[in-house]
Every structure is written in structure tokens, then in C-alpha cells.
Design an enzyme around this catalytic site. Structure first.
Site, PDB file in Angstrom:
ATOM      1  N   CYS A 332       0.837  -1.204   0.000  1.00  0.00           N
ATOM      2  CA  CYS A 332       0.000   0.000   0.000  1.00  0.00           C
ATOM      3  C   CYS A 332       0.876   1.260   0.000  1.00  0.00           C
ATOM      4  CB  CYS A 332      -0.972  -0.031   1.174  1.00  0.00           C
ATOM      5  SG  CYS A 332      -2.405   1.068   0.986  1.00  0.00           S
ATOM      6  N   HIS A 429      -3.749  -5.780   1.074  1.00  0.00           N
ATOM      7  CA  HIS A 429      -3.572  -6.055   2.498  1.00  0.00           C
ATOM      8  C   HIS A 429      -4.122  -7.437   2.811  1.00  0.00           C
ATOM      9  CE1 HIS A 429      -2.313  -2.074   3.847  1.00  0.00           C
ATOM     10  NE2 HIS A 429      -3.257  -1.536   3.094  1.00  0.00           N
TER      11      HIS A 429
END
Length: 482
Positions: A332, A429
């Protein structure tokens, strides 16, 4: 009629999240239909709910798992995600409402109480019992006006409160007696009793102290809970709990301890693996020369944490690590940092501007107001193994290294990799919670994995519930619910 019970703490990090998760699983084991609830949470460790319809605190997602139900935005209607020392993003019912400073947020709270009560009422309509987690401490009476997280909510919803104290940090008698001393009569009347958490050793050694709390407060005591050794097998929500696994050998994974680290439970399955040594690198500490893999994790403020990373000298350390043949994985915000540039023309994460990236991947990120919130199933490009996870980010990343995808989501490529494959970035994630991917990925580094992560978490929740049944008066505690 649906009943409810609220666990508040004498301070932050006393174990409220774990206690609520354990109570939820214990109630389910007793045949009850249960839901968790936290009126207001402050955390950068968030979970995307089913269908990508919003985000809630990671602890409430774990508590939903303990209840055996999907996570829902009503379980945590207000989520504050700190972006600086003074300001935070305000998430209401899973969606971003605004970003504001603490003093400005105080003016929002009266309007937010109705959203909190609406979510609570919706949860009550679908279950037998709601177990509620407070935030911080009710002893913070300077924040009592317009409170929606502790006694303000408890009084508005007429919910009984069990106060939890943390004996491991010391001073638990003062925690309890002092909390009662500062509560006004109306708030104190909501307290149905107390319990003591995190006792190490023989609990009978605290008999005199326990009785002293009963005598001085007049509250009912529901027991002393010994230290739960398996707590580390459950996802932590507070960055204060973030630590390595303590191993001294094995494949060495080093995660950078960024100042605004987010969604750090990505690391949990890795830290539980035999043959893996996980280190969380603290500020001011150099990257160990025996590092095999550097993970640059997610962050709530990418450009700010990139500045923080450089201030520690980690950019130089990472370059040396790469020259030695080491591997780097950016997740991310960490993926965004690996590129050549991060451009924030609208000032989404702070002052508008552009920052040069680490230059390890030939990609560029442009921040935009739209936020991606989605659960995904993907396939790892290099190994073909399947993974499930979620995306929760702002910004779009593109560039030549995107031609070498980290993964594929259907027919869409995701992430990027360097030509030699040693530098990878992804927006996914939760990827390491997928056993197939994690085992295949680790095998590429010579690490054999036999762990089933989901099974281990479920077994730990059952063990926690049994631990609480053994040491606490759960019959009396649940009887307080109304």
C-alpha cells in the site's frame, strides 16, 4: 429483548479489545446470537467490511469473527484515523466524512451521537446480546462533555458498564478507586462491577488488593484474569502492541516501524511462522545487515512517512540492502514509496506537493480524493497461488514496472515488480493470511510452512473464551446485561 453490556477500561491498552472478543466467543459458545460494538474507535488499523461497503476498526472485525458473523459498519460507526499529531480523518458508518483537528472534532460529536445510537439500535434488532467496547477511559472527565465513546454513550443507551483494570502496568487499585473518585454520580451509577486483567503469577496473591477495591468502591468484582499467553496469536489493533516475534534466527524479515503505520496486522501470519524471524525496526535504529527481506508497510500518510523514513537513514540502508541482493516488499503506502514520485496535487494527505520516491520501482503515484475500499481474490503472478485480501487506499500507481504485475485480480494486473523480481509492490492487504500464497511465497525463500492461519485464530478465540470461563464469574457478568 436484546440486552447489552459495555466493557470500559481504566486507561488505554488495558486489553478491552481482547476482553470483548473473548466475551463474544464465550457468549456464542453458550448459544447466544451476539454482536460487538464500539461507538468510537481511534486506529489506523482498519478492516474493509464485506462487499467493500466501508471500513471499521480491526478489533471490531476480530470481534465479529469471534461472534461468527461478517463484519459490518454498524459495529464501529465512528472511526478516527490519525493523519498528524493534531488531525485525524473522521470515518462515519464506514465512509470518510471529513478531516479535522481535535478541537474541531469536539464540535462534531453532538451530531455524531445520533449516528452511534442508530447503529446500536440496528445491531440490537438482529441479536440477543451486544457487547460494547469503550475507548480510552471514563476517568478522562475533561472529555466528558458530548462524550460518545464511554459514559456519554452508556448513559444515553442505558447500558451497564464493567470496568477493566490492567494489573500488569501496576497501580491497579489506584486505577479503580481513582476512576470512581472522578466520576459524577450519574456516570458512577452505570458501573455494575469490575474485573482485573493481565495478572502474572498466582492470582490468589492479589486477594487482599481485590477485596480492598470491593470495599472502597462498593462495586461487584467479577474476578482476576491471568495473563493469556496466546494473545499474540490474535491481530493487534494498537501500534503500541506492534513488536517482532523474538526469534533469533531464521529467515529475517524486517518491517519498518513508520510513524503513521497502518494495517500492520498484515505481519501477524509471518510473525507466527516457524523459521521466520520478524523484527519491527524502531526509529533511530539501522537496518540489520543480516536482513533478508524488508517490508515497507501501509501508512496513513505516505509522503509524511517517506520523510520520516529518510530521517532515520533507512533509505540509504535499503539501497545497501538491495545492492547486497536483498528483497523488498512494499504494501500500500510502502508500494507508493518504492516508486519514483508521489504527487498529491489536491493536498489529500497534507500540504499539496510532490515528493521523490525511493526509485526502486519505475512507477509513479498520484493521490486523488476517491478512496478504494474493496475485498479481493487475486492470484500471485510469480507462483500462481491464490490469495484473498483487501484494498484500502487513495492514489493510483502506474508506470513501466506495472507490466510485471505482483498479482492478477481476474483479468486486471495489480502491483508491480522489478526486472529481477527482488523488489515488489502491492496494494493488497491481508495477503499473508492466505495460507496457499504464504506457504508458496515462503518456500521461495527456503522456508517451509505448515501453519493454517485461520484455524490458529479460531482456536485462539476458543482458548481465550475457555480461559475467561475458568477465571472470571461470567455467569454474574452476563447477568448484568440489560
Amino acid at each position: 429483548m436484546t440486552k447489552a453490556l459495555m466493557i470500559q477500561g481504566t486507561g488505554s491498552n488495558v486489553g478491552k479489545s481482547m476482553l470483548v472478543a473473548g466475551l463474544c466467543r464465550a457468549a456464542v459458545r453458550r448459544g447466544l446470537n451476539v454482536r460487538p460494538f464500539k461507538p468510537q474507535n481511534m486506529s489506523n488499523n482498519a478492516a474493509v467490511v464485506a462487499g467493500g461497503n466501508g471500513e471499521i476498526g480491526r478489533a471490531q472485525a476480530l470481534q465479529a469473527l469471534a461472534c461468527g458473523v461478517p463484519a459490518h459498519v454498524d459495529m464501529n460507526p465512528i472511526l478516527l484515523k490519525p493523519e498528524s499529531d493534531q488531525g485525524a480523518a473522521v470515518i462515519v458508518n464506514g465512509q470518510h466524512l471529513t478531516t479535522c483537528r481535535a478541537r474541531d472534532y469536539a464540535r462534531l460529536k453532538p451530531d455524531l451521537m445520533q449516528a452511534v445510537l442508530n447503529s446500536f439500535d440496528r445491531l440490537k434488532s438482529e441479536c440477543d446480546l451486544v457487547i460494547i467496547e469503550g475507548a480510552g477511559s471514563p476517568a478522562e472527565v475533561n472529555l466528558r462533555a458530548n462524550d460518545i465513546a464511554n459514559m456519554g454513550f452508556a448513559c444515553a443507551a442505558d447500558v451497564p458498564v464493567i470496568l477493566a483494570g490492567d494489573i500488569d502496568r501496576g497501580g491497579v487499585i489506584a486505577q479503580m478507586v481513582g476512576t470512581q473518585a472522578v466520576l459524577d454520580a450519574g456516570d458512577e451509577a452505570q458501573v455494575a462491577g469490575f474485573m482485573i486483567n493481565k495478572f502474572r503469577g498466582d492470582p490468589r496473591l492479589f486477594d487482599d488488593g481485590y477485596q480492598m477495591i470491593c470495599d472502597k468502591t462498593g462495586w461487584a468484582g467479577f474476578g482476576v484474569l491471568p495473563w493469556f499467553d496466546k494473545a499474540g496469536f490474535l491481530p493487534a489493533e494498537d501500534a503500541l502492541d506492534l513488536r517482532g516475534n523474538g526469534d533469533t534466527d531464521g529467515f529475517h524479515v524486517v518491517c519498518l516501524g513508520l510513524s503513521r503505520i497502518a494495517n500492520f496486522d498484515d505481519l501477524d501470519p509471518i510473525g507466527m511462522e516457524d523459521g521466520v524471524r520478524l523484527t519491527i525496526l524502531k526509529a533511530g535504529t539501522a537496518l540489520p545487515v543480516d536482513t533478508d527481506l524488508v517490508i515497507i508497510p501501509g501508512t496513513k500518510s505516505t509522503r509524511q512517512d517517506l520523510t520520516f523514513l529518510r530521517a532515520q537513514g533507512w533509505d540509504v540502508d535499503i539501497q545497501a540492502h538491495v545492492r547486497r541482493g536483498g528483497h523488498v516488499l512494499g504494501i500500500c503506502g510502502g508500494y507508493q514509496m518504492l516508486g519514483t514520485e508521489i504527487d498529491d496535487p489536491h493536498g489529500i494527505e497534507g500540504p499539496a506537493g510532490s515528493s521523490p520516491g525511493l526509485g526502486l520501482l519505475n512507477v509513479k503515484t498520484v493521490m486523488s480524493p476517491e478512496k478504494t475500499l474493496t475485498q479481493v481474490t487475486a492470484r500471485h503472478q510469480a507462483s500462481g497461488s491464490e490469495m484473498t485480501g483487501y484494498e484500502i487506499h487513495i492514489g493510483e500507481t502506474d508506470g513501466p514496472d506495472r507490466d510485471r504485475a505482483f498479482a492478477n485480480i481476474g483479468n486486471t494486473s495489480e502491483g508491480a515488480a522489478s526486472e529481477n523480481g527482488r523488489i515488489c509492490g502491492t496494494y493488497l492487504h491481508g495477503l499473508f493470511a492466505a495460507d496457499e500464497f504464504r506457504k508458496t511465497w515462503l518456500s521461495g525463500f527456503g522456508v517451509a510452512s505448515e501453519m493454517n492461519y485461520g484455524t490458529r485464530v479460531e482456536e485462539t478465540l476458543d482458548a481465550l473464551a475457555a480461559h475467561m470461563e475458568e477465571h472470571l464469574d461470567l455467569d454474574g457478568l452476563f447477568a448484568c446485561a440489560r
